[in-house]
Design a protein around this motif. Structure first.
Motif, mmCIF file in Angstrom:
data_model
loop_
_atom_site.group_PDB
_atom_site.id
_atom_site.type_symbol
_atom_site.label_atom_id
_atom_site.label_comp_id
_atom_site.label_asym_id
_atom_site.label_seq_id
_atom_site.Cartn_x
_atom_site.Cartn_y
_atom_site.Cartn_z
ATOM 1 N N LYS A 75 -7.759 -6.287 -7.555
ATOM 2 C CA LYS A 75 -7.966 -6.791 -8.922
ATOM 3 C C LYS A 75 -6.823 -6.398 -9.849
ATOM 4 O O LYS A 75 -6.794 -6.816 -11.005
ATOM 5 C CB LYS A 75 -9.293 -6.262 -9.473
ATOM 6 N N THR A 76 -5.895 -5.598 -9.336
ATOM 7 C CA THR A 76 -4.738 -5.190 -10.144
ATOM 8 C C THR A 76 -3.481 -5.892 -9.664
ATOM 9 O O THR A 76 -3.315 -6.151 -8.471
ATOM 10 C CB THR A 76 -4.523 -3.668 -10.066
ATOM 11 N N ASP A 77 -2.581 -6.196 -10.606
ATOM 12 C CA ASP A 77 -1.340 -6.883 -10.253
ATOM 13 C C ASP A 77 -0.480 -6.036 -9.317
ATOM 14 O O ASP A 77 0.120 -6.563 -8.374
ATOM 15 C CB ASP A 77 -0.552 -7.210 -11.523
ATOM 16 N N ALA A 78 -0.411 -4.730 -9.557
ATOM 17 C CA ALA A 78 0.461 -3.872 -8.764
ATOM 18 C C ALA A 78 0.037 -3.848 -7.295
ATOM 19 O O ALA A 78 0.879 -3.971 -6.387
ATOM 20 C CB ALA A 78 0.449 -2.456 -9.335
ATOM 21 N N ASP A 79 -1.255 -3.728 -7.050
ATOM 22 C CA ASP A 79 -1.712 -3.670 -5.658
ATOM 23 C C ASP A 79 -1.664 -5.044 -5.000
ATOM 24 O O ASP A 79 -1.462 -5.151 -3.780
ATOM 25 C CB ASP A 79 -3.113 -3.074 -5.584
ATOM 26 N N ARG A 80 -1.835 -6.102 -5.789
ATOM 27 C CA ARG A 80 -1.672 -7.444 -5.206
ATOM 28 C C ARG A 80 -0.237 -7.657 -4.757
ATOM 29 O O ARG A 80 0.014 -8.307 -3.723
ATOM 30 C CB ARG A 80 -2.095 -8.532 -6.202
ATOM 31 N N GLU A 81 0.721 -7.122 -5.479
ATOM 32 C CA GLU A 81 2.118 -7.261 -5.072
ATOM 33 C C GLU A 81 2.377 -6.540 -3.751
ATOM 34 O O GLU A 81 3.162 -6.998 -2.919
ATOM 35 C CB GLU A 81 3.042 -6.722 -6.168
ATOM 36 N N ILE A 82 1.702 -5.406 -3.556
ATOM 37 C CA ILE A 82 1.831 -4.723 -2.264
ATOM 38 C C ILE A 82 1.207 -5.568 -1.155
ATOM 39 O O ILE A 82 1.768 -5.686 -0.061
ATOM 40 C CB ILE A 82 1.180 -3.324 -2.339
ATOM 41 N N GLU A 373 1.179 6.228 2.847
ATOM 42 C CA GLU A 373 2.603 6.522 2.707
ATOM 43 C C GLU A 373 3.407 5.920 3.846
ATOM 44 O O GLU A 373 4.510 5.404 3.629
ATOM 45 C CB GLU A 373 2.810 8.042 2.636
ATOM 46 N N GLU A 374 2.857 5.964 5.040
ATOM 47 C CA GLU A 374 3.554 5.389 6.194
ATOM 48 C C GLU A 374 3.762 3.895 6.036
ATOM 49 O O GLU A 374 4.848 3.364 6.276
ATOM 50 C CB GLU A 374 2.709 5.690 7.437
ATOM 51 N N ILE A 375 2.726 3.180 5.603
ATOM 52 C CA ILE A 375 2.818 1.721 5.448
ATOM 53 C C ILE A 375 3.739 1.354 4.291
ATOM 54 O O ILE A 375 4.576 0.436 4.401
ATOM 55 C CB ILE A 375 1.400 1.135 5.250
ATOM 56 N N LEU A 376 3.622 2.064 3.175
ATOM 57 C CA LEU A 376 4.499 1.781 2.035
ATOM 58 C C LEU A 376 5.953 2.073 2.383
ATOM 59 O O LEU A 376 6.864 1.325 1.979
ATOM 60 C CB LEU A 376 4.065 2.604 0.828
ATOM 61 N N ALA A 377 6.192 3.141 3.147
ATOM 62 C CA ALA A 377 7.567 3.462 3.542
ATOM 63 C C ALA A 377 8.158 2.347 4.390
ATOM 64 O O ALA A 377 9.364 2.032 4.287
ATOM 65 C CB ALA A 377 7.590 4.784 4.293
ATOM 66 N N GLU A 378 7.332 1.734 5.231
ATOM 67 C CA GLU A 378 7.821 0.615 6.042
ATOM 68 C C GLU A 378 8.221 -0.560 5.155
ATOM 69 O O GLU A 378 9.223 -1.242 5.426
ATOM 70 C CB GLU A 378 6.730 0.178 7.032
ATOM 71 N N LEU A 379 7.460 -0.808 4.101
ATOM 72 C CA LEU A 379 7.796 -1.898 3.178
ATOM 73 C C LEU A 379 9.076 -1.593 2.406
ATOM 74 O O LEU A 379 9.901 -2.496 2.174
ATOM 75 C CB LEU A 379 6.638 -2.140 2.211
ATOM 76 N N VAL A 380 9.264 -0.334 2.038
ATOM 77 C CA VAL A 380 10.517 0.057 1.369
ATOM 78 C C VAL A 380 11.688 -0.142 2.305
ATOM 79 O O VAL A 380 12.741 -0.684 1.927
ATOM 80 C CB VAL A 380 10.434 1.526 0.884
ATOM 81 N N GLU A 381 11.517 0.277 3.557
ATOM 82 C CA GLU A 381 12.597 0.160 4.535
ATOM 83 C C GLU A 381 12.993 -1.290 4.754
ATOM 84 O O GLU A 381 14.172 -1.606 4.956
ATOM 85 C CB GLU A 381 12.153 0.791 5.854
ATOM 86 N N ARG A 382 12.024 -2.196 4.686
ATOM 87 C CA ARG A 382 12.311 -3.626 4.865
ATOM 88 C C ARG A 382 12.815 -4.273 3.580
ATOM 89 O O ARG A 382 13.136 -5.461 3.571
ATOM 90 C CB ARG A 382 11.064 -4.363 5.337
ATOM 91 N N GLY A 383 12.841 -3.528 2.506
ATOM 92 C CA GLY A 383 13.304 -4.067 1.242
ATOM 93 C C GLY A 383 12.304 -4.965 0.556
ATOM 94 O O GLY A 383 12.670 -5.768 -0.313
ATOM 95 N N LEU A 384 11.025 -4.823 0.916
ATOM 96 C CA LEU A 384 9.994 -5.700 0.353
ATOM 97 C C LEU A 384 9.366 -5.123 -0.901
ATOM 98 O O LEU A 384 8.740 -5.848 -1.683
ATOM 99 C CB LEU A 384 8.928 -5.984 1.409
ATOM 100 N N GLN A 389 8.016 1.400 -6.685
ATOM 101 C CA GLN A 389 6.673 0.864 -6.431
ATOM 102 C C GLN A 389 5.901 1.786 -5.499
ATOM 103 O O GLN A 389 4.698 1.979 -5.649
ATOM 104 C CB GLN A 389 6.762 -0.539 -5.817
ATOM 105 N N MET A 390 6.624 2.342 -4.529
ATOM 106 C CA MET A 390 5.967 3.270 -3.620
ATOM 107 C C MET A 390 5.484 4.502 -4.377
ATOM 108 O O MET A 390 4.365 4.975 -4.170
ATOM 109 C CB MET A 390 6.912 3.679 -2.499
ATOM 110 N N GLU A 391 6.296 4.990 -5.251
ATOM 111 C CA GLU A 391 5.912 6.169 -6.020
ATOM 112 C C GLU A 391 4.711 5.854 -6.914
ATOM 113 O O GLU A 391 3.764 6.632 -7.018
ATOM 114 C CB GLU A 391 7.083 6.646 -6.868
ATOM 115 N N ASP A 392 4.752 4.676 -7.545
ATOM 116 C CA ASP A 392 3.636 4.295 -8.422
ATOM 117 C C ASP A 392 2.341 4.090 -7.635
ATOM 118 O O ASP A 392 1.250 4.360 -8.140
ATOM 119 C CB ASP A 392 3.975 3.007 -9.171
#
Length: 396
Positions: A75-82, A373-384, A389-392
């Motif tokens: 329901k939040t924009d930030a998590d929908r972007e993830i 953290e593991e999943i978000l780090a993978e998205l950072v590594e892929r530049g997505l 955003q990961m910190e937030d």
């Protein structure tokens, strides 16, 4: 390498049908990311009336091995972007909300297809995405009732009885897996994904092969038969001197073998039982005529004698007896899964065996948000997503 290694599945589902579907894909090697609501997670985590050691119910543990978990508030924009970033990496998404809910959360098929045209998007609902019943809430019991399954289950003249195993829920999961795998194969040619629309109602109806055949063949809706079969007789549970057992003399050769084993060759020339069709039509009279015969031997004696003549037969086990049997052990259908909270717990094994790439438990059922953290780090590594955003998005 397991057959589905390299396939990423987003499990945005809860309770049984969707999670079971995604677990089966995970068992075959897919990277399944379970996306759960914050704080509470999949509602099955808190279901059932008993626990082992931790907070998660045995029902959740049974349906969610070989998955990683991240919680997102869609329901939040930030998590929908993830979520959208994850969709860009995904091959499959499975959701099981009521039709229209996913779209309101910004994750409807058309929205996600625009982000990733190769995505196979599977929706599992009570009654499907279209039709006059589409917006009805769907549970397995409702699907069994409205598909006709309930009307044909139980004993004649008894109150309605549902099947002990939730055929609507689990059947929908299996049909969804079938649709997903077919769409993935089709994507190899088309280059594009598509939507898979599965429902509990159509799963229950789709499994009603004998029942619909009887309806269309005779014009009569099938009625409950207890353990008897609609197409073959004798094929049911019967009472021996010390309990019940089951057997099936489902063709003429087996019928004659049964008569020999039962020492009832007098029935071979009875016109009521001459053919399988005759025996089905006169099933009640057939079992009545055999009742005194069955009472002369024990369950064990009947099973041994019938098997010796090649007639399928077996005792009636409860789940404790079935799971403790030598055959279940030989087929590895009970496994102990290591878990960070439970220590270990028992779970059913893999019901399909692959000779060259046997399945394995790569991940125990995840704790809520365990792999954030593991999943978000993978998205950072892929530049997505960006590191900010990961910190937030990292929650304590």
């Amino acid at each position: 390498m397991l057959p589905l290694a390299g396939i990423r599945v987003l499990d945005v589902s809860q309770v049984m049908a969707g999670p079971f579907c995604c677990m089966l894909l995970g068992d075959m090697g897919a990277d399944v990311i379970k996306i759960e609501p914050p704080k509470v997670g999949d509602q099955t985590r808190r279901s059932m009336g008993f626990r082992l050691k931790g907070d998660d119910s045995p029902g959740f543990l049974a349906l969610n091995r070989n998955k990683r978990s991240i919680s997102l508030d869609l329901k939040t924009d930030a998590d929908r972007e993830i979520l959208y970033a994850l969709v860009r990496t995904a091959d499959v998404l499975v959701e099981n909300g009521r039709p229209g809910v996913a779209a309101r959360l910004g994750m409807g098929y058309e929205t996600l297809r625009a982000i990733n045209p190769r995505l196979v998007y599977a929706s599992i609902s009570g009654f499907g995405q279209s039709g006059p019943w589409a917006q009805r809430p769907g549970f397995d019991l409702i699907a069994q009732a409205m598909s006709g399954v309930l009307s044909a289950t139980g004993l004649p003249g008894s109150e309605p009885v549902k099947t002990g195993v939730p055929v609507g829920d689990l059947g929908a999961a299996l049909f969804a897996v079938y649709g997903i795998l077919s769409a993935l194969v089709g994507r190899q040619t088309s280059g594009e994904g598509q939507m898979v629309d599965a429902s509990l109602f159509e799963a229950a109806l789709g499994l009603s092969i004998w029942e619909t055949t009887e309806l269309w063949g005779t014009g009569r809706s099938p009625q409950p038969l207890g353990t008897a079969n609609r197409m073959s007789a004798p094929y049911q549970a019967v009472q021996a001197s010390d309990g019940y057992f089951v057997f099936g003399a489902a063709n003429q050769k087996l019928w004659l073998s049964f008569l020999e084993a039962a020492d009832r060759l007098d029935l071979e020339h009875d016109p009521r039982f001459a053919t399988n069709s005759d025996r089905v039509a006169n099933q009640a009279a057939l079992i009545a005529s055999l009742h005194p015969t069955f009472a002369r031997r024990t369950v064990a004696e009947w099973v041994d004698d019938l098997l010796a003549k090649g007639v399928p037969a077996g005792p009636i086990y409860d789940y404790g007896q079935a799971l403790a049997s030598e055959h279940v052990g030989a087929r590895h259908m009970v496994q102990d899964i290591a878990h960070p909270v439970e220590g270990s717990f028992k779970a059913l094994g893999f019901p399909v065996k692959l000779s060259d790439t046997p399945q394995e438990v790569r991940y125990p059922p995840p704790l809520l948000d365990e792999h954030r953290e593991e999943i978000l780090a993978e998205l950072v590594e892929r530049g997505l997503i960006g590191s900010h955003q990961m910190e937030d998005a990292t929650r304590t």
